[in-house]
Design a protein around this motif. Structure first.
Motif, mmCIF file in Angstrom:
data_model
loop_
_atom_site.group_PDB
_atom_site.id
_atom_site.type_symbol
_atom_site.label_atom_id
_atom_site.label_comp_id
_atom_site.label_asym_id
_atom_site.label_seq_id
_atom_site.Cartn_x
_atom_site.Cartn_y
_atom_site.Cartn_z
ATOM 1 N N LEU A 210 0.840 -1.200 0.000
ATOM 2 C CA LEU A 210 0.000 0.000 0.000
ATOM 3 C C LEU A 210 0.875 1.251 0.000
ATOM 4 N N SER A 211 0.877 1.966 -1.095
ATOM 5 C CA SER A 211 1.646 3.207 -1.162
ATOM 6 C C SER A 211 0.873 4.339 -0.518
ATOM 7 N N ALA A 212 1.580 5.416 -0.179
ATOM 8 C CA ALA A 212 0.930 6.588 0.396
ATOM 9 C C ALA A 212 -0.070 7.188 -0.582
ATOM 10 N N THR A 213 0.264 7.168 -1.873
ATOM 11 C CA THR A 213 -0.631 7.724 -2.890
ATOM 12 C C THR A 213 -1.909 6.917 -2.996
ATOM 13 N N GLU A 214 -1.790 5.587 -3.023
ATOM 14 C CA GLU A 214 -2.991 4.743 -3.109
ATOM 15 C C GLU A 214 -3.864 4.917 -1.873
ATOM 16 N N PHE A 215 -3.231 5.001 -0.699
ATOM 17 C CA PHE A 215 -4.018 5.213 0.517
ATOM 18 C C PHE A 215 -4.783 6.533 0.428
ATOM 19 N N HIS A 216 -4.115 7.584 0.015
ATOM 20 C CA HIS A 216 -4.750 8.904 -0.050
ATOM 21 C C HIS A 216 -5.927 8.891 -1.019
ATOM 22 N N GLU A 217 -5.746 8.325 -2.198
ATOM 23 C CA GLU A 217 -6.787 8.379 -3.221
ATOM 24 C C GLU A 217 -7.934 7.419 -2.932
ATOM 25 N N ARG A 218 -7.617 6.200 -2.527
ATOM 26 C CA ARG A 218 -8.672 5.188 -2.362
ATOM 27 C C ARG A 218 -9.383 5.281 -1.022
ATOM 28 N N TYR A 219 -8.628 5.539 0.046
ATOM 29 C CA TYR A 219 -9.218 5.476 1.380
ATOM 30 C C TYR A 219 -9.518 6.864 1.956
ATOM 31 N N ALA A 220 -8.549 7.746 1.990
ATOM 32 C CA ALA A 220 -8.790 9.061 2.579
ATOM 33 C C ALA A 220 -9.787 9.867 1.750
ATOM 34 N N CYS A 221 -9.555 9.968 0.443
ATOM 35 C CA CYS A 221 -10.485 10.721 -0.410
ATOM 36 C C CYS A 221 -11.781 9.964 -0.658
ATOM 37 N N GLY A 222 -11.739 8.668 -0.553
ATOM 38 C CA GLY A 222 -12.943 7.863 -0.780
ATOM 39 C C GLY A 222 -13.815 7.679 0.436
ATOM 40 N N GLY A 223 -13.390 8.225 1.603
ATOM 41 C CA GLY A 223 -14.187 8.071 2.818
ATOM 42 C C GLY A 223 -14.352 6.614 3.195
ATOM 43 N N ARG A 224 -13.288 5.843 3.022
ATOM 44 C CA ARG A 224 -13.350 4.386 3.191
ATOM 45 C C ARG A 224 -12.503 3.947 4.385
ATOM 46 N N PRO A 225 -13.086 3.426 5.457
ATOM 47 C CA PRO A 225 -12.277 2.901 6.570
ATOM 48 C C PRO A 225 -11.437 1.720 6.098
ATOM 49 N N VAL A 226 -10.287 1.512 6.730
ATOM 50 C CA VAL A 226 -9.434 0.379 6.365
ATOM 51 C C VAL A 226 -8.548 0.012 7.547
ATOM 52 N N VAL A 227 -8.251 -1.282 7.658
ATOM 53 C CA VAL A 227 -7.289 -1.781 8.635
ATOM 54 C C VAL A 227 -5.993 -2.082 7.892
ATOM 55 N N ILE A 228 -4.892 -1.508 8.384
ATOM 56 C CA ILE A 228 -3.583 -1.710 7.758
ATOM 57 C C ILE A 228 -2.758 -2.627 8.653
ATOM 58 N N THR A 229 -2.290 -3.720 8.097
ATOM 59 C CA THR A 229 -1.465 -4.676 8.831
ATOM 60 C C THR A 229 0.004 -4.479 8.437
ATOM 61 N N GLY A 230 0.893 -5.104 9.220
ATOM 62 C CA GLY A 230 2.315 -5.021 8.914
ATOM 63 C C GLY A 230 2.911 -3.644 9.141
ATOM 64 N N LEU A 231 2.265 -2.835 9.961
ATOM 65 C CA LEU A 231 2.694 -1.449 10.167
ATOM 66 C C LEU A 231 3.042 -1.155 11.621
ATOM 67 N N ILE A 232 2.684 -2.063 12.518
ATOM 68 C CA ILE A 232 2.738 -1.751 13.940
ATOM 69 C C ILE A 232 4.163 -1.511 14.438
ATOM 70 N N ASP A 233 5.170 -2.220 13.863
ATOM 71 C CA ASP A 233 6.543 -2.025 14.322
ATOM 72 C C ASP A 233 7.055 -0.634 13.980
ATOM 73 N N VAL A 234 6.551 -0.069 12.890
ATOM 74 C CA VAL A 234 6.921 1.299 12.542
ATOM 75 C C VAL A 234 6.407 2.258 13.607
ATOM 76 N N VAL A 235 5.156 2.060 14.039
ATOM 77 C CA VAL A 235 4.558 2.947 15.038
ATOM 78 C C VAL A 235 5.261 2.789 16.382
ATOM 79 N N LYS A 236 5.595 1.569 16.761
ATOM 80 C CA LYS A 236 6.202 1.304 18.072
ATOM 81 C C LYS A 236 7.587 1.921 18.227
ATOM 82 N N SER A 237 8.336 2.038 17.155
ATOM 83 C CA SER A 237 9.694 2.619 17.196
ATOM 84 C C SER A 237 10.576 1.962 18.248
#
Length: 491
Positions: A210-237
């Motif tokens: 999932l690229s930042a561009t695809e997220f912005h166009e499909r989910y943020a601009c589309g008003g579409r909730p989504v669960v993103i996996t494989g990202l939690i280690d980035v947030v935890k730092s």
């Protein structure tokens, strides 16, 4: 949240009384005046028919008095009676009168030794005056103009608020008769977006694809909730982000707990936990704070030691709030921390404030969510009480059985259920009604943000909020002057 102005039911009177008692002595005019006007609902009044009868009696004593304070009281009492159109007209007339009074006062300043009273009457050598049969304090010209202008803004906001509520009533009546759900959802979506159909549920997407561009166009601009996996280690730092790990870092810090109250007037039906003062260590160990919930507590403001252990994912890094000046509203509000030590109710049904997008990362435990499409909002019977500005309040609890006879629109709405588990990150688009409960003890962080997908919505919300809140007005001015564009390389 069940508002005193919601004609379907009344809140617990003890909760309402506590809310009024919590208002500071130097609260703005609008808060103290609302408390005075609504205070007759406290005490022994506990049922809507009695409240309405009392409102009619007070309304009758006002008669046709034309002072601005009487006009304001009549408007508020008509709201309590559910006479929205009549209340709106009172507010319109009040706003016009106050605008005229401000201009007159500014054009003809007081003579030396002259002061003015509450309805603009001239007072010479007096300390008090009688307005509409009641004593009022004497004000300097500057203070009088300031008070009149604040009351004018409150009246203007009340007109907008009632317009919004009556629009929701009209839309709900139309939706109960016709218009298929899919048609209205497509109509509510941006023309260039890929709109969300809640019948599809909330999907799960791996961050690796999932690229930042695809997220912005499909989910943020589309008003579409989504669960993103494989990202939690980035947030935890690199942090463990368990309750035990948190206790080792912020264990001695006093925590601002909340507790759920079904009849609360507070946002999300969460009241301040005032039973006792609690440190995080005591709370995490279960020694104190039973029934409490650490809810949406700013990490930068309350737990700065945790800031190095957090990274906001690239999908949410175009946040215009990061570019606002020092001391700006919401500038240091997020990321925020959520900790539950037991399975408990989270926030009641709500829409995230000021048109903001929302994300949440769960580190430990699980949370149950119920979403609705924005187009279903009228069916959920939102009200916009005087004490809540432009944030909708709801009597419906989607986690409980909803009485179809009392809430016929709910059957036409489409609730989407989701359990968010440890290791997952959720995105909630602006305007999406939702409710949350903790399925188990849990630890999570979250953030609200504004980017190119919702900047127009956020500006309009802050413009309205600015009528009641100077900090919102200042933030609106900053965002209105800011060029907000999507940057795929933001981090």
């Amino acid at each position: 949240t069940v508002s005193v102005l919601n004609c379907r039911c009344l809140p617990n009177m003890d909760v309402l009384a506590a809310w009024f008692k919590q208002q500071p002595a130097d609260a703005p005019v609008r808060q103290t005046r609302r408390a005075q006007t609504q205070s007759f609902l406290l005490g022994t009044v506990a049922r809507l028919p009695e409240a309405r009868a009392r409102a009619r009696a007070v309304l009758g004593t006002l008669g046709g008095k034309c002072g601005w304070e009487s006009m304001r009281k009549r408007a508020e009492l008509r709201e309590i009676l559910g006479e929205k159109a009549a209340a709106r007209e009172e507010y319109v007339q009040l706003e016009r009168l106050l605008k005229r009074l401000v201009k007159e006062e500014e054009a003809s300043p007081a003579a030396p030794g002259e002061e003015r009273g509450g309805d603009g009457c001239v007072l010479i050598g007096c300390t008090t005056a009688v307005v509409d049969g009641a004593p009022c304090s004497v004000l300097s010209l500057d203070a009088l103009c300031s008070e009149l202008e604040e009351e004018r803004r409150v009246a203007e906001a009340s007109v907008l608020r009632l317009d919004l509520e009556m629009s929701m009533d009209a839309q709900r009546a139309a939706l109960l008769q016709h218009e298929p759900p899919l048609k209205r959802r497509k109509a509510a979506a941006p023309a260039t977006a890929c709109p969300w159909d809640p019948r599809d549920g909330v999907g799960r997407v791996d961050a690796a694809g999932l690229s930042a561009t695809e997220f912005h166009e499909r989910y943020a601009c589309g008003g579409r909730p989504v669960v993103i996996t494989g990202l939690i280690d980035v947030v935890k730092s690199g942090g463990a982000w368990t309750r035990e790990w948190l206790a080792g870092i912020i264990g001695g810090t006093r925590v601002p707990l909340k507790t759920r109250a079904a009849a609360s007037l507070e946002w999300g039906q969460l009241e301040p936990y005032i039973a006792e003062k609690v440190t995080f260590q005591e709370f995490a160990a279960g020694a104190k704070g039973e029934g409490g919930y650490l809810f949406d507590s700013s990490v930068p403001l309350h737990f700065p030691e945790l800031v190095p252990w957090l990274t906001v994912p690239k999908y949410f890094a175009n946040d215009a709030l990061w570019r606002t000046g020092e001391g700006a509203l919401y500038g240091d509000s997020w990321p925020s921390l959520f900790v539950a030590t037991e399975a408990t109710r989270g926030a009641g049904m709500h829409v995230d404030t000021f048109g903001s997008n929302f994300w949440m990362a769960v580190f430990e435990g699980a949370k149950d969510w119920i979403f609705f499409h924005e187009a279903d909002l009228p069916l959920l019977e939102p009200t916009y009480p005087m004490t809540g500005g432009f944030d909708p309040a709801f009597a419906i609890d989607p986690f409980e059985e909803v009485d179809a006879a009392c809430h016929p629109g709910y059957a036409k709405a489409t609730p989407v259920r989701l359990t968010l588990t440890a290791g997952e990150v959720l995105f909630v688009p602006a305007g999406c009604p939702h409710a949350v409960r903790n399925a188990s003890p849990s630890v999570a962080v979250s953030g609200n943000f504004v980017d190119a997908s919702n900047i127009a919505r956020a500006r309009e919300a802050l413009r309205k909020n600015g009528l009641l809140d100077p900090a919102s007005a200042a933030l609106y001015a900053e965002l209105a002057a800011m060029d907000v564009a999507f940057d795929p390389d933001a981090a």
